[in-house]
Scaffold this motif. Structure first.
Motif, PDB file in Angstrom:
ATOM      1  N   ASN A 292      14.046  -3.738  -6.130  1.00 11.51           N
ATOM      2  CA  ASN A 292      13.305  -4.945  -5.757  1.00 11.51           C
ATOM      3  C   ASN A 292      11.898  -4.658  -5.255  1.00 11.51           C
ATOM      4  O   ASN A 292      11.036  -5.541  -5.290  1.00 11.51           O
ATOM      5  CB  ASN A 292      14.081  -5.732  -4.697  1.00 11.51           C
ATOM      6  CG  ASN A 292      15.170  -6.591  -5.299  1.00 11.51           C
ATOM      7  OD1 ASN A 292      14.898  -7.608  -5.906  1.00 11.51           O
ATOM      8  ND2 ASN A 292      16.411  -6.161  -5.158  1.00 11.51           N
ATOM      9  N   THR A 293      11.663  -3.444  -4.757  1.00  5.62           N
ATOM     10  CA  THR A 293      10.322  -3.104  -4.290  1.00  5.62           C
ATOM     11  C   THR A 293       9.504  -2.393  -5.367  1.00  5.62           C
ATOM     12  O   THR A 293       8.314  -2.118  -5.158  1.00  5.62           O
ATOM     13  CB  THR A 293      10.408  -2.191  -3.055  1.00  5.62           C
ATOM     14  OG1 THR A 293      11.180  -1.015  -3.374  1.00  5.62           O
ATOM     15  CG2 THR A 293      11.038  -2.923  -1.885  1.00  5.62           C
ATOM     16  N   ASP A 294      10.156  -2.075  -6.528  1.00  2.71           N
ATOM     17  CA  ASP A 294       9.478  -1.316  -7.601  1.00  2.71           C
ATOM     18  C   ASP A 294       8.896  -0.025  -7.050  1.00  2.71           C
ATOM     19  O   ASP A 294       7.769   0.375  -7.371  1.00  2.71           O
ATOM     20  CB  ASP A 294       8.362  -2.159  -8.245  1.00  2.71           C
ATOM     21  CG  ASP A 294       8.918  -3.363  -9.001  1.00  2.71           C
ATOM     22  OD1 ASP A 294      10.015  -3.239  -9.567  1.00  2.71           O
ATOM     23  OD2 ASP A 294       8.260  -4.417  -9.003  1.00  2.71           O
TER      24      ASP A 294
ATOM     25  N   GLU B 117       0.799  -1.221   0.000  1.00  3.20           N
ATOM     26  CA  GLU B 117       0.000   0.000   0.000  1.00  3.20           C
ATOM     27  C   GLU B 117       0.835   1.276   0.000  1.00  3.20           C
ATOM     28  O   GLU B 117       0.368   2.322  -0.471  1.00  3.20           O
ATOM     29  CB  GLU B 117      -0.942  -0.004   1.226  1.00  3.20           C
ATOM     30  CG  GLU B 117      -1.892  -1.188   1.271  1.00  3.20           C
ATOM     31  CD  GLU B 117      -2.874  -1.187   0.111  1.00  3.20           C
ATOM     32  OE1 GLU B 117      -3.230  -0.083  -0.358  1.00  3.20           O
ATOM     33  OE2 GLU B 117      -3.266  -2.289  -0.326  1.00  3.20           O
ATOM     34  N   HIS B 118       2.024   1.223   0.567  1.00  6.31           N
ATOM     35  CA  HIS B 118       2.874   2.424   0.675  1.00  6.31           C
ATOM     36  C   HIS B 118       4.314   2.067   0.277  1.00  6.31           C
ATOM     37  O   HIS B 118       5.255   2.269   1.046  1.00  6.31           O
ATOM     38  CB  HIS B 118       2.832   2.989   2.099  1.00  6.31           C
ATOM     39  CG  HIS B 118       1.442   3.282   2.587  1.00  6.31           C
ATOM     40  ND1 HIS B 118       0.713   4.392   2.168  1.00  6.31           N
ATOM     41  CD2 HIS B 118       0.636   2.603   3.432  1.00  6.31           C
ATOM     42  CE1 HIS B 118      -0.472   4.391   2.750  1.00  6.31           C
ATOM     43  NE2 HIS B 118      -0.547   3.314   3.522  1.00  6.31           N
ATOM     44  N   THR B 119       4.452   1.530  -0.905  1.00  6.78           N
ATOM     45  CA  THR B 119       5.741   1.008  -1.364  1.00  6.78           C
ATOM     46  C   THR B 119       6.823   2.069  -1.365  1.00  6.78           C
ATOM     47  O   THR B 119       7.930   1.854  -0.849  1.00  6.78           O
ATOM     48  CB  THR B 119       5.602   0.428  -2.788  1.00  6.78           C
ATOM     49  OG1 THR B 119       4.497  -0.475  -2.825  1.00  6.78           O
ATOM     50  CG2 THR B 119       6.874  -0.304  -3.183  1.00  6.78           C
ATOM     51  N   LEU B 120       6.544   3.219  -1.966  1.00  9.32           N
ATOM     52  CA  LEU B 120       7.538   4.278  -2.101  1.00  9.32           C
ATOM     53  C   LEU B 120       8.059   4.732  -0.742  1.00  9.32           C
ATOM     54  O   LEU B 120       9.277   4.817  -0.524  1.00  9.32           O
ATOM     55  CB  LEU B 120       6.933   5.462  -2.853  1.00  9.32           C
ATOM     56  CG  LEU B 120       7.855   6.681  -3.049  1.00  9.32           C
ATOM     57  CD1 LEU B 120       9.015   6.326  -3.967  1.00  9.32           C
ATOM     58  CD2 LEU B 120       7.066   7.860  -3.604  1.00  9.32           C
ATOM     59  N   TYR B 121       7.146   5.002   0.174  1.00 10.77           N
ATOM     60  CA  TYR B 121       7.545   5.513   1.482  1.00 10.77           C
ATOM     61  C   TYR B 121       8.302   4.465   2.297  1.00 10.77           C
ATOM     62  O   TYR B 121       9.273   4.777   2.996  1.00 10.77           O
ATOM     63  CB  TYR B 121       6.311   5.991   2.256  1.00 10.77           C
ATOM     64  CG  TYR B 121       5.498   7.033   1.517  1.00 10.77           C
ATOM     65  CD1 TYR B 121       6.124   8.018   0.761  1.00 10.77           C
ATOM     66  CD2 TYR B 121       4.105   7.038   1.563  1.00 10.77           C
ATOM     67  CE1 TYR B 121       5.401   8.976   0.071  1.00 10.77           C
ATOM     68  CE2 TYR B 121       3.365   7.990   0.875  1.00 10.77           C
ATOM     69  CZ  TYR B 121       4.024   8.958   0.129  1.00 10.77           C
ATOM     70  OH  TYR B 121       3.301   9.899  -0.551  1.00 10.77           O
ATOM     71  N   THR B 122       7.848   3.212   2.205  1.00  8.71           N
ATOM     72  CA  THR B 122       8.519   2.133   2.935  1.00  8.71           C
ATOM     73  C   THR B 122       9.937   1.921   2.413  1.00  8.71           C
ATOM     74  O   THR B 122      10.889   1.776   3.196  1.00  8.71           O
ATOM     75  CB  THR B 122       7.721   0.825   2.811  1.00  8.71           C
ATOM     76  OG1 THR B 122       6.387   1.037   3.249  1.00  8.71           O
ATOM     77  CG2 THR B 122       8.360  -0.271   3.658  1.00  8.71           C
TER      78      THR B 122
END
Length: 308
Positions: free
Chosen positions: A259-261, A79-84
């Motif tokens: 790896n997290t895109d 849900e919050h890929t960029l921030y994580t």
């Protein structure tokens, strides 16, 4: 208080180990406790009490991080890929001042200056982790794993290989599990264990416990074996070792983002704002690692002849 700081650092190390592309070894370097952990593992029999004062709190924190955040991290990455991802980039880079100082100290210790070998080691390990970050790794859904002799042996071997990788900064043990096809099976087993334990379902808890025991035993063996190798290099070639680790750590943000895109899905309308927020989170995480790296912990209480 010293032990609480170690447990907190162990918490972040545990969380990082369940994210493909993030290395628990890198987090240990960032927190300034990597070489002490390696030394504690390799001298656990000779200096049992001192080693357990280091490994005990870190292990407790790591277990809480793995068990408590395996579900949360999955949600955050979805849900919050960029921030994580940027939070972990900040956590990793926050240890660079400590790592740079360790490299400088190793030059003084060996009474030498940086040379072409140091640069070559830095480049080789930087490229290795960068390649692992952008390599095409097939994902998959949440596979399950059943109790049996074959799965127990497989989980032992997966634990051995992934733990050996976790000890090396920049090499993600969870990414290797993804490559081997066991990442989702391990996550499923961890989540199954914690869910069964929460409701105290003994029937379901037994097979999950046996599977995790095989995996944990493999991890212990892998960590001990690779720790002895790294401990040797720390003692005999510290500047070359730190130059290699610097390459591994600096390339880790590339592996995390790839790896997290994390950058996929950004658009012109809100991309700038999201990147700004992500950078703020990264800076806050950087500061957190920097502060935690500066905290006193029980590794400072090791006798001088016991320190690397």
């Amino acid at each position: 208080m010293h032990y609480i700081w170690l447990a907190i650092k162990g918490l972040f190390i545990g969380i990082s180990n369940i994210i493909p592309g993030v290395s628990g070894g890198t987090m240990a370097v960032s927190f300034g406790i990597y070489d002490d952990i390696i030394h504690a593992f390799t001298n656990v029999r000779k200096e049992f009490k001192l080693s357990m004062r280091i490994l005990g709190p870190i292990a407790i924190g790591a277990l809480i991080g793995i068990a408590g955040f395996s579900m949360v991290i999955g949600w955050l990455l979805a849900e919050h890929t960029l921030y994580t991802a940027f939070a972990f980039v900040g956590l990793i880079l926050g240890g660079l001042p400590i790592l740079s100082q360790s490299l400088k100290d190793s030059f003084k210790q060996e009474q030498r200056k940086a040379n072409s070998v140091h640069f070559l080691l830095f480049v080789v390990f930087f490229l290795l982790v960068s390649w692992m970050g952008v390599a095409d790794i097939s994902g998959g859904g949440p596979e399950t794993i059943s109790l049996g002799f074959g799965p127990l042996v497989a989980l032992f071997l997966v634990g051995l290989v992934s733990a050996a990788a976790m000890v090396v900064p920049g090499i993600s043990g969870s990414l290797l599990m993804l490559i081997m096809g066991y990442y989702y099976a391990v996550v499923y087993t961890i989540n199954g264990f914690t869910s069964s334990l929460a409701v105290f379902d003994i029937v379901a808890l037994i097979p999950f416990t046996l599977l995790l025991t095989a995996y944990a035993f493999g991890m212990i063996v892998g960590i001990i074996l690779i720790s002895k190798v790294i401990d040797y290099f720390f003692k005999h070639y510290p500047s070359f070792t730190y130059a290699s680790i610097l390459g591994l750590v600096l390339a880790s943000p590339i592996a995390v983002i790839a790896n997290t895109d994390a950058l996929i899905g950004l658009n012109i309308e809100n991309g700038f704002f999201k990147l700004f927020v992500a950078l703020v989170i990264a800076l806050a995480s950087y500061a957190l690692t920097f502060v935690l790296g500066k905290t006193d912990d029980v590794t400072k209480e090791l006798p001088e002849e016991s320190q690397i």
